[in-house]
Design a protein around this motif. Structure first.
Motif, mmCIF file in Angstrom:
data_model
loop_
_atom_site.group_PDB
_atom_site.id
_atom_site.type_symbol
_atom_site.label_atom_id
_atom_site.label_comp_id
_atom_site.label_asym_id
_atom_site.label_seq_id
_atom_site.Cartn_x
_atom_site.Cartn_y
_atom_site.Cartn_z
ATOM 1 N N GLY A 1 -6.461 -64.553 -77.007
ATOM 2 C CA GLY A 1 -6.106 -63.760 -75.835
ATOM 3 C C GLY A 1 -7.043 -63.975 -74.672
ATOM 4 N N VAL A 2 -7.637 -65.177 -74.580
ATOM 5 C CA VAL A 2 -8.560 -65.485 -73.493
ATOM 6 C C VAL A 2 -8.169 -66.815 -72.848
ATOM 7 N N MET A 3 -8.701 -67.039 -71.664
ATOM 8 C CA MET A 3 -8.576 -68.320 -70.974
ATOM 9 C C MET A 3 -9.977 -68.879 -70.782
ATOM 10 N N VAL A 4 -10.138 -70.176 -70.982
ATOM 11 C CA VAL A 4 -11.420 -70.810 -70.688
ATOM 12 C C VAL A 4 -11.460 -71.163 -69.206
ATOM 13 N N GLY A 5 -12.634 -71.036 -68.604
ATOM 14 C CA GLY A 5 -12.779 -71.361 -67.197
ATOM 15 C C GLY A 5 -14.180 -71.834 -66.903
ATOM 16 N N LEU A 6 -14.387 -72.310 -65.689
ATOM 17 C CA LEU A 6 -15.699 -72.789 -65.273
ATOM 18 C C LEU A 6 -16.326 -71.771 -64.331
ATOM 19 N N SER A 7 -17.528 -71.296 -64.681
ATOM 20 C CA SER A 7 -18.301 -70.389 -63.838
ATOM 21 C C SER A 7 -19.651 -71.040 -63.588
ATOM 22 N N GLY A 8 -19.852 -71.511 -62.344
ATOM 23 C CA GLY A 8 -21.048 -72.313 -62.092
ATOM 24 C C GLY A 8 -20.966 -73.598 -62.883
ATOM 25 N N ARG A 9 -21.932 -73.808 -63.783
ATOM 26 C CA ARG A 9 -21.905 -75.004 -64.628
ATOM 27 C C ARG A 9 -21.458 -74.686 -66.053
ATOM 28 N N GLU A 10 -21.206 -73.411 -66.316
ATOM 29 C CA GLU A 10 -20.920 -72.995 -67.689
ATOM 30 C C GLU A 10 -19.426 -72.764 -67.923
ATOM 31 N N VAL A 11 -18.967 -73.091 -69.118
ATOM 32 C CA VAL A 11 -17.602 -72.776 -69.540
ATOM 33 C C VAL A 11 -17.609 -71.369 -70.116
ATOM 34 N N VAL A 12 -16.728 -70.518 -69.604
ATOM 35 C CA VAL A 12 -16.685 -69.115 -70.013
ATOM 36 C C VAL A 12 -15.296 -68.774 -70.538
ATOM 37 N N ALA A 13 -15.203 -67.616 -71.198
ATOM 38 C CA ALA A 13 -13.919 -67.104 -71.682
ATOM 39 C C ALA A 13 -13.596 -65.824 -70.923
ATOM 40 N N VAL A 14 -12.376 -65.759 -70.391
ATOM 41 C CA VAL A 14 -11.936 -64.611 -69.591
ATOM 42 C C VAL A 14 -10.680 -64.039 -70.233
ATOM 43 N N ASP A 15 -10.598 -62.721 -70.344
ATOM 44 C CA ASP A 15 -9.426 -62.095 -70.945
ATOM 45 C C ASP A 15 -8.159 -62.469 -70.176
ATOM 46 N N LEU A 16 -7.129 -62.860 -70.912
ATOM 47 C CA LEU A 16 -5.868 -63.216 -70.267
ATOM 48 C C LEU A 16 -5.261 -62.040 -69.508
ATOM 49 N N ALA A 17 -5.532 -60.830 -69.945
ATOM 50 C CA ALA A 17 -5.017 -59.658 -69.230
ATOM 51 C C ALA A 17 -5.598 -59.602 -67.819
ATOM 52 N N ASP A 18 -6.878 -59.945 -67.673
ATOM 53 C CA ASP A 18 -7.494 -59.984 -66.346
ATOM 54 C C ASP A 18 -6.946 -61.141 -65.524
ATOM 55 N N VAL A 19 -6.763 -62.282 -66.161
ATOM 56 C CA VAL A 19 -6.227 -63.461 -65.471
ATOM 57 C C VAL A 19 -4.826 -63.174 -64.927
ATOM 58 N N ALA A 20 -4.012 -62.507 -65.735
ATOM 59 C CA ALA A 20 -2.623 -62.245 -65.359
ATOM 60 C C ALA A 20 -2.486 -61.187 -64.277
ATOM 61 N N SER A 21 -3.433 -60.284 -64.196
ATOM 62 C CA SER A 21 -3.305 -59.163 -63.257
ATOM 63 C C SER A 21 -4.062 -59.375 -61.949
ATOM 64 N N ARG A 22 -4.839 -60.450 -61.863
ATOM 65 C CA ARG A 22 -5.644 -60.676 -60.667
ATOM 66 C C ARG A 22 -5.421 -62.093 -60.138
ATOM 67 N N LYS A 23 -5.824 -62.298 -58.895
ATOM 68 C CA LYS A 23 -5.691 -63.606 -58.265
ATOM 69 C C LYS A 23 -7.029 -64.019 -57.684
ATOM 70 N N ARG A 24 -7.351 -65.276 -57.812
ATOM 71 C CA ARG A 24 -8.604 -65.774 -57.265
ATOM 72 C C ARG A 24 -8.572 -65.698 -55.746
#
Length: 321
Positions: free
Chosen positions: A283-306
């Protein structure tokens, strides 16, 4: 976890193939069986699976597009379609799923997660509008394509004393247009996030002419207001010094060999997606934050926009003088 499935969905983005390769070879390294879903979410609904081995993903690092094919699916929005996809996954013995794609694809991944499917998303979209990652797979390649096109347009614009209005893709985000405008030296950038006027655009072109420039480049994102069509028809009737030409780059921005950056990003995110599933994360999405690969909850990804970094807009104005 014995069987992993991987799919691409939504619009294609350069770097999807390197990501597929990373997912497959990482899973094989952990002695998993890998199935590719052919045709996006519609393919998942139909149970269109194909086995993927190490040689099946050999030689695809440099290829644009996706070997698994992709499409947007309105059908998958319906509960019955999601239930059918779940049935197909169960029938194929799939224990976990990696979904590579844009915002709609991540919402589809969330829907499957809510139905109990262990799923991890990977952001791949040239629009770069997905929350939870600094940059998506495909953005760097698309930017290089745009800048290369603008550089060539500038040559002919200078030769003929012309202003070129160049439309980029980006859906409802001005990221591509704004970044391309800065790094290609555009006189003005038009983005959906900030409305302007025909008069302001005409003034920018006229100012460039009066300052002795041999050309003017205006970069406009699709969805910008006023539209490229409005600008072309109205400015053509004004006295701005330059004659106006319009170039709509269109889907050329989605194609081509993925850049070195996109190949590395895709490899990192694809590898980490499999590792997270092995660690029990879902239930997460992998993403890039700075130089690090992070995991973000898909619920947050789906409800927000960059959000677009608006300081870049002021930079574009400052550097166009």
């Amino acid at each position: 976890m014995r069987t992993l499935a991987v799919m691409t969905a939504g619009g294609d983005a350069p770097g999807m193939n390197p990501c597929i390769r990373a997912v497959v070879r990482t899973a094989l390294n952990y002695e998993m069986k890998v199935l590719g879903v052919v045709g996006g979410f519609d393919g998942l609904i139909r149970g269109n699976f194909t086995p993927l081995g190490a040689r099946d993903v050999g030689g695809i690092l440099q290829r644009g597009g996706t070997i698994l094919q992709t499409a947007r699916s309105k059908t998958f929005l319906e509960p019955f379609a999601q239930q059918e996809a779940l049935r197909q996954l169960n029938a194929a013995g799939v224990d976990a799923l990696v979904v590579i794609g844009g915002g709609g694809s991540q919402r589809g991944a969330l829907a499957l997660h809510q139905r109990g499917v262990p799923v991890v998303g990977v952001p791949a979209s040239i629009d770069n509008d997905i929350y939870g990652t600094d940059i998506c797979i495909g953005v760097d390649t698309a930017l290089n394509t745009i800048v290369d096109a603008i550089d060539k347009l500038r040559d002919t614009a200078s030769s003929h004393n012309r202003a070129f209005l160049v439309e980029t893709m980006g859906h409802e985000s001005g990221y591509l247009a704004l970044q391309a405008g800065i790094i290609s030296g555009a006189e003005l950038v038009l983005i959906p996030e900030i409305e302007t006027s025909v008069e302001a655009v005409a003034q920018a072109i006229q100012d460039a002419y009066r300052r002795g420039k041999t050309h003017a480049i205006i970069v406009a994102a699709e969805g910008a207001r006023p539209s490229v069509a409005q600008l072309a028809s109205q400015i053509d009737e004004m006295e701005v010094g330059f004659t106006m030409r319009v170039t709509i780059l269109g889907h050329i921005q989605r194609g081509g060999k993925p850049s070195a950056f996109d190949r590395l990003l895709a490899s990192r995110l694809g590898t980490r997606a499999v590792e997270l599933l092995r660690e029990g994360r879902r239930g997460v999405m992998v993403g890039l934050s700075g130089r690090e690969v992070v995991a973000v909850d898909l619920a947050d990804v789906a409800s927000r926009k960059r959000e677009l970094p608006m300081e870049y807009y002021q930079m574009a104005i400052t550097l166009a003088r």
